[in-house]
Motif scaffolding. Structure first.
Motif, mmCIF file in Angstrom:
data_model
loop_
_atom_site.group_PDB
_atom_site.id
_atom_site.type_symbol
_atom_site.label_atom_id
_atom_site.label_comp_id
_atom_site.label_asym_id
_atom_site.label_seq_id
_atom_site.Cartn_x
_atom_site.Cartn_y
_atom_site.Cartn_z
ATOM 1 N N ALA A 151 -0.917 1.295 7.333
ATOM 2 C CA ALA A 151 -1.670 2.477 6.927
ATOM 3 C C ALA A 151 -2.477 2.291 5.647
ATOM 4 O O ALA A 151 -3.312 3.141 5.315
ATOM 5 N N ALA A 152 -2.241 1.197 4.913
ATOM 6 C CA ALA A 152 -3.053 0.926 3.724
ATOM 7 C C ALA A 152 -4.193 -0.036 4.036
ATOM 8 O O ALA A 152 -4.981 -0.370 3.158
ATOM 9 N N GLY A 153 -4.296 -0.477 5.293
ATOM 10 C CA GLY A 153 -5.326 -1.435 5.671
ATOM 11 C C GLY A 153 -6.679 -0.792 5.867
ATOM 12 O O GLY A 153 -6.842 0.425 5.732
ATOM 13 N N GLY A 154 -7.657 -1.623 6.229
ATOM 14 C CA GLY A 154 -9.020 -1.125 6.393
ATOM 15 C C GLY A 154 -9.116 -0.019 7.421
ATOM 16 O O GLY A 154 -9.699 1.045 7.163
ATOM 17 N N LEU A 155 -8.570 -0.244 8.605
ATOM 18 C CA LEU A 155 -8.567 0.789 9.634
ATOM 19 C C LEU A 155 -7.493 1.829 9.386
ATOM 20 O O LEU A 155 -7.739 3.038 9.505
ATOM 21 N N GLY A 156 -6.296 1.384 9.038
ATOM 22 C CA GLY A 156 -5.191 2.312 8.856
ATOM 23 C C GLY A 156 -5.485 3.399 7.837
ATOM 24 O O GLY A 156 -5.151 4.577 8.054
ATOM 25 N N SER A 157 -6.117 3.042 6.725
ATOM 26 C CA SER A 157 -6.418 4.037 5.697
ATOM 27 C C SER A 157 -7.393 5.094 6.211
ATOM 28 O O SER A 157 -7.304 6.272 5.850
ATOM 29 N N LEU A 158 -8.325 4.681 7.080
ATOM 30 C CA LEU A 158 -9.252 5.644 7.672
ATOM 31 C C LEU A 158 -8.539 6.543 8.676
ATOM 32 O O LEU A 158 -8.832 7.738 8.774
#
Length: 324
Positions: A151-158
């Motif tokens: 969830a802190a990744g590029g997609l996950g955060s979005l």
């Protein structure tokens, strides 16, 4: 111009800064004077010579990088001079982005809105486009309890931001205390550390009897399987990657006995009638309006090897870019 070159497959240290001739645009092309280049996890696999799905290891030597933002510095035959001096972001294809200059087809250019920073535009053109497509498949509502892996990744955060904006209850799973804090700051109702062996039980305790209805999984492997086990009857499991090195294992028995639906969310089913360009235009518009706010980790061009190492070690947050 300066460019990062890969002459042999192997560790991140094989990425070397070199001097190359300035590229000259052919018919239908422009030369982009690069300000920001995007870096993808898949590029770390290809650098090692490992095929990823339909992506085969490239012929060497190569300048990696598939997306850039910058200013049009030259145009080739058949291209309008109106592009000169304009800020653009572009998906290059398979290579050429880790450099001070890159060639791009005119048809692939997207003007960058004045209010949008170059690094945010780079995050939007691929990561943002993919997020828009996956969210279209997910169709999140306020009735959903959504678990977002990485969830802190590029997609996950979005995805955390979008799920919260839709009114859903959001569970964000990330690795390490700093990333968990970041996920909580993004708006997740529950944020847990998947490096803790009992993280699934922590999710169950936090939900206090409510069951997860949707999982957005870009991790795969054992962690993805643990996330699958958290789904209640009738739940939906949407996969968009496998950062762990292998997809989440799902059997027909899982689907039948627990009434689950599993979907590979990347590909034709995520594309609207207007095609990929519609998705990208939507992502850039949402970013310009401040409704799509990517987390960005920046490295200078000459530290491309460090950028790859950070991605492979899961030490970077959000979208990783090289600044030129």
């Amino acid at each position: 111009m300066r460019a990062i070159r890969l002459h042999s497959f192997g560790p991140a240290e094989n990425l070397r800064l070199e001097e190359l001739p300035e590229p000259v645009p052919a018919e239908g092309q422009v030369r982009v004077d690069v300000r920001v280049s995007g870096v993808h996890l898949i590029e770390t696999r290809l650098r090692r010579g490992i095929a990823v799905g339909p992506h085969r290891p490239p012929e060497l030597p190569i300048t990696p990088g598939s997306e850039v933002a910058g200013v049009v510095g030259a145009v080739g035959p058949g291209v309008s001079a109106d592009w000169l001096g304009r800020r653009v972001v572009v998906q290059l294809g398979d290579a050429g982005g880790y450099a001070e200059q890159a060639l791009a087809d005119e048809s692939a250019l997207y003007p960058i809105p004045d209010e949008l920073a170059d690094d945010v535009a780079v995050a939007a053109i691929t990561t943002g486009t993919t997020a828009q497509g996956v969210l279209g498949v997910a169709r999140l509502t306020e009735r959903d309890a959504v678990l977002v892996m990485s969830a802190a990744g590029g997609l996950g955060s979005l995805f955390v931001q979008a799920a919260k904006a839709a009114g859903a209850l959001v569970v964000g799973v990330a690795g390490g205390a700093a990333k968990v804090a970041r996920v909580r700051a993004l708006g997740a109702d529950v944020a847990v550390d998947y490096s803790a062996a009992d993280w699934p039980e922590r999710v169950r305790t936090a939900l206090a009897g409510r069951e997860v209805g949707i999982v957005l999984d870009g991790v795969g492997g054992a962690s993805g399987r643990q996330a699958l086990e958290l789904l209640g009857p009738g739940g939906r499991f949407l996969m968009y990657g496998w950062a762990a090195g292998e997809p989440t294992e799902i059997t027909t028995r899982d689907l039948v006995e627990r009434q689950l639906t599993a979907t590979w969310a990347i590909g034709p089913n995520m594309v609207p009638p207007g095609g990929w360009r519609e998705l990208t235009t939507r992502a850039l518009r949402e970013a310009a309006r401040g409704r799509l706010v990517p987390t960005i980790t920046r490295f200078p061009l000459d530290r491309a090897a460090d950028a790859h190492a950070a991605l492979e070690g899961r030490a970077a947050e959000g979208k990783v870019v090289l600044t030129v």
